[in-house]
Structures are given as structure tokens and as C-alpha cells.
Design a protein around this motif. Sequence first.
Motif, PDB file in Angstrom:
ATOM      1  N   TYR A  30       0.634  -1.211  -0.720  1.00 36.29           N
ATOM      2  CA  TYR A  30       0.419   0.184   0.199  1.00 36.29           C
ATOM      3  C   TYR A  30       0.387   1.648   0.365  1.00 36.29           C
ATOM      4  CZ  TYR A  30      -3.646  -3.081   1.196  1.00 36.29           C
ATOM      5  OH  TYR A  30      -4.328  -4.462   0.963  1.00 36.29           O
ATOM      6  N   PHE A  72      -0.629  -2.941  -4.933  1.00 35.42           N
ATOM      7  CA  PHE A  72      -1.463  -2.849  -5.251  1.00 35.42           C
ATOM      8  C   PHE A  72      -1.982  -1.583  -5.917  1.00 35.42           C
ATOM      9  CE2 PHE A  72      -3.271  -6.682  -2.474  1.00 35.42           C
ATOM     10  CZ  PHE A  72      -3.481  -6.791  -3.315  1.00 35.42           C
ATOM     11  N   PRO A 122      -5.098  -6.758  -9.205  1.00 33.34           N
ATOM     12  CA  PRO A 122      -5.187  -7.707  -8.833  1.00 33.34           C
ATOM     13  C   PRO A 122      -5.680  -9.232 -10.038  1.00 33.34           C
ATOM     14  CG  PRO A 122      -6.470  -7.186  -7.245  1.00 33.34           C
ATOM     15  CD  PRO A 122      -6.341  -5.537  -8.293  1.00 33.34           C
ATOM     16  N   THR A 177      -9.765 -14.607  -9.467  1.00 34.70           N
ATOM     17  CA  THR A 177     -10.345 -14.438  -8.119  1.00 34.70           C
ATOM     18  C   THR A 177     -12.036 -15.211  -7.715  1.00 34.70           C
ATOM     19  OG1 THR A 177     -11.821 -12.161  -7.779  1.00 34.70           O
ATOM     20  CG2 THR A 177      -9.164 -12.726  -6.873  1.00 34.70           C
ATOM     21  N   ALA A 210     -14.252 -13.067  -8.301  1.00 31.39           N
ATOM     22  CA  ALA A 210     -15.048 -12.081  -9.035  1.00 31.39           C
ATOM     23  C   ALA A 210     -14.850 -12.079 -10.794  1.00 31.39           C
ATOM     24  CB  ALA A 210     -14.466 -10.794  -8.331  1.00 31.39           C
ATOM     25  N   HIS A 211     -13.900 -12.866 -10.716  1.00 28.16           N
ATOM     26  CA  HIS A 211     -13.830 -13.035 -11.970  1.00 28.16           C
ATOM     27  C   HIS A 211     -14.522 -13.321 -13.216  1.00 28.16           C
ATOM     28  CE1 HIS A 211      -9.861 -11.791 -10.321  1.00 28.16           C
ATOM     29  NE2 HIS A 211     -10.420 -10.024 -10.733  1.00 28.16           N
ATOM     30  N   GLY A 218     -12.390  -2.915  -1.424  1.00 32.12           N
ATOM     31  CA  GLY A 218     -11.134  -3.959  -1.857  1.00 32.12           C
ATOM     32  C   GLY A 218     -12.227  -4.606  -3.340  1.00 32.12           C
ATOM     33  N   GLY A 277     -10.514  -3.939  -6.230  1.00 36.68           N
ATOM     34  CA  GLY A 277      -9.504  -4.499  -7.275  1.00 36.68           C
ATOM     35  C   GLY A 277     -10.384  -3.575  -9.098  1.00 36.68           C
ATOM     36  N   GLU A 307     -12.048   1.189  -3.187  1.00 38.68           N
ATOM     37  CA  GLU A 307     -10.706   0.661  -3.703  1.00 38.68           C
ATOM     38  C   GLU A 307      -9.354   1.875  -3.026  1.00 38.68           C
ATOM     39  OE1 GLU A 307      -9.636  -2.602  -4.538  1.00 38.68           O
ATOM     40  OE2 GLU A 307      -7.692  -0.985  -4.153  1.00 38.68           O
ATOM     41  N   VAL A 308      -7.538   1.405  -2.851  1.00 42.80           N
ATOM     42  CA  VAL A 308      -6.930   2.728  -2.134  1.00 42.80           C
ATOM     43  C   VAL A 308      -6.609   2.691  -4.173  1.00 42.80           C
ATOM     44  CG1 VAL A 308      -6.005   1.206  -0.488  1.00 42.80           C
ATOM     45  CG2 VAL A 308      -5.634   0.128  -2.041  1.00 42.80           C
ATOM     46  N   ASN A 311     -14.183  -9.380  -1.115  1.00 44.85           N
ATOM     47  CA  ASN A 311     -14.058 -10.424  -1.250  1.00 44.85           C
ATOM     48  C   ASN A 311     -12.709 -10.584  -1.975  1.00 44.85           C
ATOM     49  OD1 ASN A 311     -14.015 -12.973  -2.593  1.00 44.85           O
ATOM     50  ND2 ASN A 311     -13.462 -12.387  -4.702  1.00 44.85           N
ATOM     51  N   GLU A 312     -11.881 -11.534  -1.106  1.00 42.74           N
ATOM     52  CA  GLU A 312     -10.479 -11.780  -1.302  1.00 42.74           C
ATOM     53  C   GLU A 312     -10.263  -9.374  -0.650  1.00 42.74           C
ATOM     54  OE1 GLU A 312      -8.006 -13.418  -3.396  1.00 42.74           O
ATOM     55  OE2 GLU A 312      -9.893 -15.331  -4.050  1.00 42.74           O
ATOM     56  N   TRP A 313     -10.673  -9.137  -0.058  1.00 42.96           N
ATOM     57  CA  TRP A 313     -10.027  -8.424   1.094  1.00 42.96           C
ATOM     58  C   TRP A 313      -9.573  -8.652   2.454  1.00 42.96           C
ATOM     59  CZ3 TRP A 313     -11.763  -5.889   6.001  1.00 42.96           C
ATOM     60  CH2 TRP A 313     -11.388  -4.172   6.108  1.00 42.96           C
ATOM     61  N   ASN A 357      -5.691  -9.255   2.349  1.00 40.51           N
ATOM     62  CA  ASN A 357      -4.049  -9.235   2.637  1.00 40.51           C
ATOM     63  C   ASN A 357      -4.350  -7.355   3.706  1.00 40.51           C
ATOM     64  OD1 ASN A 357      -4.880  -8.652  -0.868  1.00 40.51           O
ATOM     65  ND2 ASN A 357      -3.528  -9.505  -0.272  1.00 40.51           N
TER      66      ASN A 357
HETATM   67  C1  LIG Z   1      -7.129  -9.639  -3.739  1.00 38.10           C
HETATM   68  S1  LIG Z   1      -7.644  -7.892  -4.279  1.00 38.10           S
HETATM   69  C2  LIG Z   1      -9.228  -8.646  -4.584  1.00 38.10           C
HETATM   70  C3  LIG Z   1     -10.074  -7.294  -5.409  1.00 38.10           C
HETATM   71  C4  LIG Z   1     -11.008  -8.044  -5.867  1.00 38.10           C
HETATM   72  N1  LIG Z   1     -12.112  -7.657  -4.993  1.00 38.10           N
HETATM   73  C5  LIG Z   1     -11.496  -9.235  -5.714  1.00 38.10           C
HETATM   74  O1  LIG Z   1     -12.179 -10.228  -5.103  1.00 38.10           O
HETATM   75  O2  LIG Z   1     -10.736  -9.699  -7.193  1.00 38.10           O
HETATM   76  C6  LIG Z   1      -7.774  -7.379  -2.933  1.00 38.10           C
HETATM   77  C7  LIG Z   1      -7.589  -5.706  -2.518  1.00 38.10           C
HETATM   78  O3  LIG Z   1      -8.412  -5.277  -1.632  1.00 38.10           O
HETATM   79  C8  LIG Z   1      -7.582  -3.677  -2.121  1.00 38.10           C
HETATM   80  N2  LIG Z   1      -7.546  -2.619  -0.849  1.00 38.10           N
HETATM   81  C9  LIG Z   1      -6.386  -3.395   0.392  1.00 38.10           C
HETATM   82  N3  LIG Z   1      -6.751  -2.951   1.760  1.00 38.10           N
HETATM   83  C10 LIG Z   1      -7.633  -2.171   1.374  1.00 38.10           C
HETATM   84  C11 LIG Z   1      -8.298  -0.904   1.635  1.00 38.10           C
HETATM   85  N4  LIG Z   1      -8.544  -0.875   2.966  1.00 38.10           N
HETATM   86  N5  LIG Z   1      -8.887   0.528   1.319  1.00 38.10           N
HETATM   87  C12 LIG Z   1      -9.687  -0.350  -0.151  1.00 38.10           C
HETATM   88  N6  LIG Z   1      -8.793  -1.150  -0.731  1.00 38.10           N
HETATM   89  C13 LIG Z   1      -8.304  -1.356  -0.261  1.00 38.10           C
HETATM   90  C14 LIG Z   1      -6.610  -4.048  -3.101  1.00 38.10           C
HETATM   91  O4  LIG Z   1      -5.571  -2.601  -3.290  1.00 38.10           O
HETATM   92  C15 LIG Z   1      -6.739  -5.357  -3.640  1.00 38.10           C
HETATM   93  O5  LIG Z   1      -7.008  -4.274  -4.865  1.00 38.10           O
END
Ligand SMILES: C[S@@+](CC[C@H](N)C(=O)[O-])C[C@H]1O[C@@H](n2cnc3c(N)ncnc32)[C@H](O)[C@@H]1O
Length: 310
Positions: free
Chosen positions: A17, A23, A28, A34, A36-37, A61, A63, A85-86, A114-116, A119
Motif C-alpha cells: 500500500y 496494489f 489484482p 478471484t 469476482a472474475h 477492495g 480491485g 479501493e486504494v 471478496n479477498e480483502w 491482504n
Molecule cells: C485480492 S484483491 C481483491 C480484489 C477484488 N475484490 C476481487 O475479488 O477480485 C484486494 C484488493 O483490496 C484492496 N484494498 C486493500 N485494503 C484496502 C482498503 N483499506 N481500502 C480499499 N481497498 C483496499 C487492494 O488494493 C486490492 O485491490
Amino acid sequence: MTKRPLPWREAWDLALYADDGFFRTSRPAEHFRTSAHLGGFAAAVAELIARTRARTVVDLGAGGGELLTALLPLVGADVRLIGVEVADRPETLPSSISWLPSLPDRIEGLLIANEWLDNIPCDVVEMAQDGRVRHVLVDPDTGAETFGGECDSEWLRTWWPLSEPGERAEIGATRDAAWADAVARVDGTAVAIDYGHRRADRPPFGTLRSYAAGREVDVVPDGSRDVTAHVAVDAVAHAAGATLHRQRDVLAGLGVDAGRPPLDLARTDPSAYLRRLAAAGEAGELLASGGLGDFWWLVTGPLGRGTLSP
Ligand SMILES: C[S@@+](CC[C@H](N)C(=O)[O-])C[C@H]1O[C@@H](n2cnc3c(N)ncnc32)[C@H](O)[C@@H]1O
């Protein structure tokens, strides 16, 4: 200059980050696939939106906005879609989807992540030969590890006690706090979806992993690769008041079906047959034991009270 080596949690946070973190500089989907895809996932989430009558959907998150983009044609125009999303807003994201850098204070509707959780950086600890639990430090450039100071953690004692030298754990307190904070903002349903373990099946050496460009690579927090660890889902569920379900059960309940289309269709309408065959393949991937089907859904809100699992 940054002091090295760093506690894992700090190195992990910078690797993902910081301004030049993984990211912030890549999406991702460029590195791994994931739920989501996969097509059937958005249809299942659309069904969840319909059942909960959510009028706002926040994807935490988000993505590259894949889930929200797939949802757009499946939900009514009165459903607001918001990505949190960051990373920057994807250039091609449909204009009706909002994009925020952090969670709003209040969410009335559905929050999905999902998958947040996997990370969210954690402290990493290991039991040394002398039986003391020590923090693990890491060199961000090489991934080389050394021991830091002794660790005294109530979370570890409660959720992941170590008993033998060499055993390791990721301290999930940061994830518990993050999801509890997110859920507290929601008036409606909140769902976190991730790979994880419960107290009875904790992996003895932890699950710290890295992925890049579609494959597993050495774990190095250098910003060039993902850094992830499975989620102690029972601890997060306890902190947030969520119920735990397996993805395969939830998605089956929401209509995901991996049944193959009838062979007759191949003769009467070959292209429809191929479309349905591909969809069945993706559904099979979403439901698979040993794969995405084993993922955990942490559910808070009306759908968490026993109506999701068959
Ligand atoms: C593994 S990816 C999952 C992306 C999507 N949800 C998917 O399932 O394909 C995790 C995502 O969470 C985002 N992320 C992590 N911490 C975050 C935060 N505090 N606020 C917003 N986004 C965040 C990352 O930048 C990354 O894009």
C-alpha cells in the motif's frame, strides 16, 4: 532511510500500500484470478441483492471493478454501485459506478468484500527453540527473516496458541478490528469472503504466501508481488458477530449450478450449448472442493441467520 529488517506487519503494509506498493501499481486481475472474475459469481451476488432488497452495494477492495461491472446489467437502475479501493478508479469503469478511496461512514444496503481480509497485514510470530514466541522480522528486499522481540499477545493465546518450536502464526487482530469496523457502518447485510482456517485446523507454520503474474513466487515484501495469508475466520466472525458458511453452500443456495447443458442442445443450438458449457465450467470452479468452494463467507445481517446454507 527505512530501518531494516522490519516487523512483518510493517513490511507487508509498505509492500502492498505504499505509493509504489503492489496494489497501487498493478491490478489484482493482472496477477491472479478471484471469484469476482468468474461469470456466475456476479449473478449470485445479484440474487443476494434482490433477496436483501439492497439499494446500495459497496464493494470493499474492489480491485479493477470487475464485480461491480458485471453486476451493472444484472441489477435495477435504482441500485447504487460503489467501489472502495486504494487504487485509482479504472479508466474504463462505467460512469454510473462510484469509486471511493475509503469506506463511507454509513452503508444502507449490502457491503461485500471478496479477498480483502487476506491482504490486511498481520504481525507474524514464531516459537523459538527456547519455547518463547518471538516476532518475525523480514528484510523487504530479500525476504530473509530474523527473530525480533518476544511477543505477548492475548489474541494468540485465545485464537492460535503455538505449542512447538518452529510453529508460526499470523496474528489476525488487525483483520478482526478492520472487519468489525466495516460491519459497524452497515445497516443491512455485510459479507466478507476469503480463504481461511478455524482454530481446529490452523496450519502449524502459517500461510504467508506471495503471488505474481499468475503463479506462486517466493514470499518477499518488495512491492513486486502480492503478500497474503489465510484468514482466521472464526476470530473475525467473533469480532464482527458474523456467521460462517462455505462458499459452495451459499452459492448453491443463490442459484449457482455447475450442471452440464443437455447434449441435445449441442445439435439444436451449438453456440448456446457452448455458452452454457463454459458457464457450467465457471460455476464448477466457484463451487469446487479444494478450491473456491472451500472459501468462507462471513455474513452479518438478516441473511446470516440461517437462511443462506441449505
Ligand atoms: C485480492 S484483491 C481483491 C480484489 C477484488 N475484490 C476481487 O475479488 O477480485 C484486494 C484488493 O483490496 C484492496 N484494498 C486493500 N485494503 C484496502 C482498503 N483499506 N481500502 C480499499 N481497498 C483496499 C487492494 O488494493 C486490492 O485491490
